[in-house]
Enzyme design. Structure first.
Site, short mmCIF file in Angstrom:
data_model
loop_
_atom_site.label_atom_id
_atom_site.label_comp_id
_atom_site.label_asym_id
_atom_site.label_seq_id
_atom_site.Cartn_x
_atom_site.Cartn_y
_atom_site.Cartn_z
CE1 TYR A 1 -3.98 2.11 0.94
CE2 TYR A 1 -2.54 3.07 2.59
CZ TYR A 1 -3.71 3.10 1.87
OH TYR A 1 -4.62 4.10 2.09
CE LYS B 1 -3.67 5.14 -1.17
NZ LYS B 1 -4.71 5.45 -2.19
N1 LIG Z 1 -9.79 6.41 5.33
C1 LIG Z 1 -8.57 6.87 5.55
O1 LIG Z 1 -8.21 7.34 6.65
C2 LIG Z 1 -7.58 6.86 4.43
C3 LIG Z 1 -6.25 7.17 4.74
C4 LIG Z 1 -5.32 7.24 3.72
C5 LIG Z 1 -5.72 6.98 2.42
N2 LIG Z 1 -7.02 6.65 2.15
C6 LIG Z 1 -7.37 6.38 0.76
O2 LIG Z 1 -8.57 7.04 0.41
C7 LIG Z 1 -9.25 6.27 -0.60
C8 LIG Z 1 -10.69 6.01 -0.16
O3 LIG Z 1 -10.66 5.14 0.97
P1 LIG Z 1 -11.86 4.97 2.01
O4 LIG Z 1 -11.26 5.10 3.35
O5 LIG Z 1 -13.00 5.82 1.62
O6 LIG Z 1 -12.18 3.40 1.79
P2 LIG Z 1 -13.51 2.64 1.29
O7 LIG Z 1 -13.18 1.20 1.31
O8 LIG Z 1 -14.69 3.13 2.04
O9 LIG Z 1 -13.67 3.16 -0.21
C9 LIG Z 1 -12.90 2.67 -1.27
C10 LIG Z 1 -13.82 2.40 -2.43
O10 LIG Z 1 -13.05 1.97 -3.58
C11 LIG Z 1 -13.81 0.98 -4.25
N3 LIG Z 1 -12.93 0.15 -5.08
C12 LIG Z 1 -12.04 -0.78 -4.66
N4 LIG Z 1 -11.44 -1.37 -5.70
C13 LIG Z 1 -11.96 -0.79 -6.83
C14 LIG Z 1 -11.72 -0.96 -8.20
N5 LIG Z 1 -10.84 -1.85 -8.65
N6 LIG Z 1 -12.40 -0.18 -9.09
C15 LIG Z 1 -13.31 0.74 -8.65
N7 LIG Z 1 -13.58 0.92 -7.33
C16 LIG Z 1 -12.92 0.17 -6.43
C17 LIG Z 1 -14.47 0.19 -3.13
O11 LIG Z 1 -15.58 -0.56 -3.60
C18 LIG Z 1 -14.83 1.28 -2.15
O12 LIG Z 1 -16.15 1.76 -2.35
C19 LIG Z 1 -8.43 5.00 -0.80
O13 LIG Z 1 -7.58 5.15 -1.91
C20 LIG Z 1 -7.63 4.93 0.47
O14 LIG Z 1 -6.44 4.19 0.30
C21 LIG Z 1 -7.95 6.57 3.12
#
Ligand SMILES: NC(=O)c1ccc[n+]([C@@H]2O[C@H](COP(=O)([O-])OP(=O)(O)OC[C@H]3O[C@@H](n4cnc5c(N)ncnc54)[C@H](O)[C@@H]3O)[C@@H](O)[C@H]2O)c1
Length: 287
Positions: free
Chosen positions: A164, A168
């Site tokens: 990851y 990233k």
């Molecule tokens: N939540 C946090 O604190 C946090 C921290 C750092 C980075 N992020 C990043 O933010 C982004 C959103 O994360 P989140 O926390 O909302 O998670 P989440 O799991 O709620 O949302 C991620 C979404 O991506 C979709 N997805 C996964 N694989 C896919 C694909 N191949 N094609 C299309 N859609 C796909 C999933 O179905 C899901 O709805 C991610 O990239 C995550 O790595 C989140």
């Protein structure tokens, strides 16, 4: 145009969590959004249309404009189909928020090539496939806004997240170059490292910490990075729970050897090389 009014913004992974909030906020501000989501589980298995459809229903129910797409970002065909959905529904594409993500956390000694590939394919290749499909349209119209979802794990590292973190970190490398290549065509590319309570983080922090991290806090910053008035490009912002700050690369004063040094000579001057006292914002010496 002003703000994001009538701009067509593609948001990947917008069926849940942060992407959903980005879609709701942008649509409320007048953008037309493509709500992409594969609809699978947190580790990337499974698929379905319900997640994206529910967000589109929320937006249209509130008087906004949105269309769903269920393709995976992990293939070139998927990226192309997602952008085609914008062109078919709205006749243009103005921005891409590369937000789709999955997790396969494991200590590096236990990580399999499959865990590595699956995560790289969704985050890094997914950003490439979607942005690459939109890029000719952004260049042609001399306007584009790119936001990628990076992570503090990509900037600073995190136990169990070699795959990851590499993905990233790679996305920051991607926007650094897109900012340079896009500048002349008014294509601005930035990264946001969010901190938010979603299904991705539900078991990584205690409930009292997560309670302060409503994903709603992140959406206005991502929205700003999509506006017509934006001038920022090639920057990384950490955003969560009301706090917003920029993270950048610095370079130490370092040393200049007049001749090829010995290994011992390098060792003797190591503190000067490594010490960040008086460091300045880094620049590409060959750029
Ligand atoms: N939540 C946090 O604190 C946090 C921290 C750092 C980075 N992020 C990043 O933010 C982004 C959103 O994360 P989140 O926390 O909302 O998670 P989440 O799991 O709620 O949302 C991620 C979404 O991506 C979709 N997805 C996964 N694989 C896919 C694909 N191949 N094609 C299309 N859609 C796909 C999933 O179905 C899901 O709805 C991610 O990239 C995550 O790595 C989140």
């Amino acid at each position: 145009m002003a703000g994001v009014q009538d701009r067509v913004i593609v948001i990947t992974g917008a069926g849940n969590g942060l992407g959903r909030e980005y879609a709701l906020a942008l649509a409320a501000a007048g953008a037309k959004v493509v709500v992409n989501d594969l609809g699978g589980s947190r580790d990337g298995t499974g698929a379905g249309s319900a997640a994206a459809d529910a967000v589109v229903a929320d937006i249209t129910g509130a008087g906004g404009t949105a269309v769903a797409n269920y393709d995976s970002v992990a293939t070139a065909a998927g990226g192309a189909a997602i952008v085609q959905t914008a062109l078919d529904a709205f006749g243009r594409v103005d921005g891409v928020i590369a937000n789709a993500g999955i997790l396969r956390d494991r200590a590096f000694h236990k990580m399999t090539a499959e865990d590595w590939d699956a995560v790289l394919q969704v985050h890094l290749y997914g950003a490439f496939h979607t942005i690459h499909a939109a890029w000719p349209h952004l260049r042609e119209q001399q306007h584009g806004r790119i936001v990628v979802a990076t992570s503090t794990s990509g900037i600073f590292g995190n136990f169990g997240q070699a795959n990851y973190g590499a993905a990233k970190g790679g996305m920051i490398g991607l926007i650094n170059t897109l900012a340079i290549e896009g500048r002349k065509a008014n294509i601005l590319a930035n990264a946001v490292a969010p901190m938010a309570a979603t299904r991705m983080t539900e078991d990584v922090a205690p409930p009292e910490v997560l309670a302060a991290l409503d994903p709603k806090h992140v959406a206005p910053v991502v929205g700003h990075l999509c506006t017509d008035e934006l001038t920022e490009s090639g920057s990384v912002f950490v955003v969560g729970g009301g706090r917003v700050y920029r993270v950048a690369q610095f370079q130490s004063k370092g040393v200049t050897f007049s001749d090829v040094p010995t290994i011992d000579e390098v060792g003797r001057r190591w503190n000067e090389i490594s010490d960040l006292d008086g460091a300045e914002v880094g620049v590409n010496p060959v750029g």
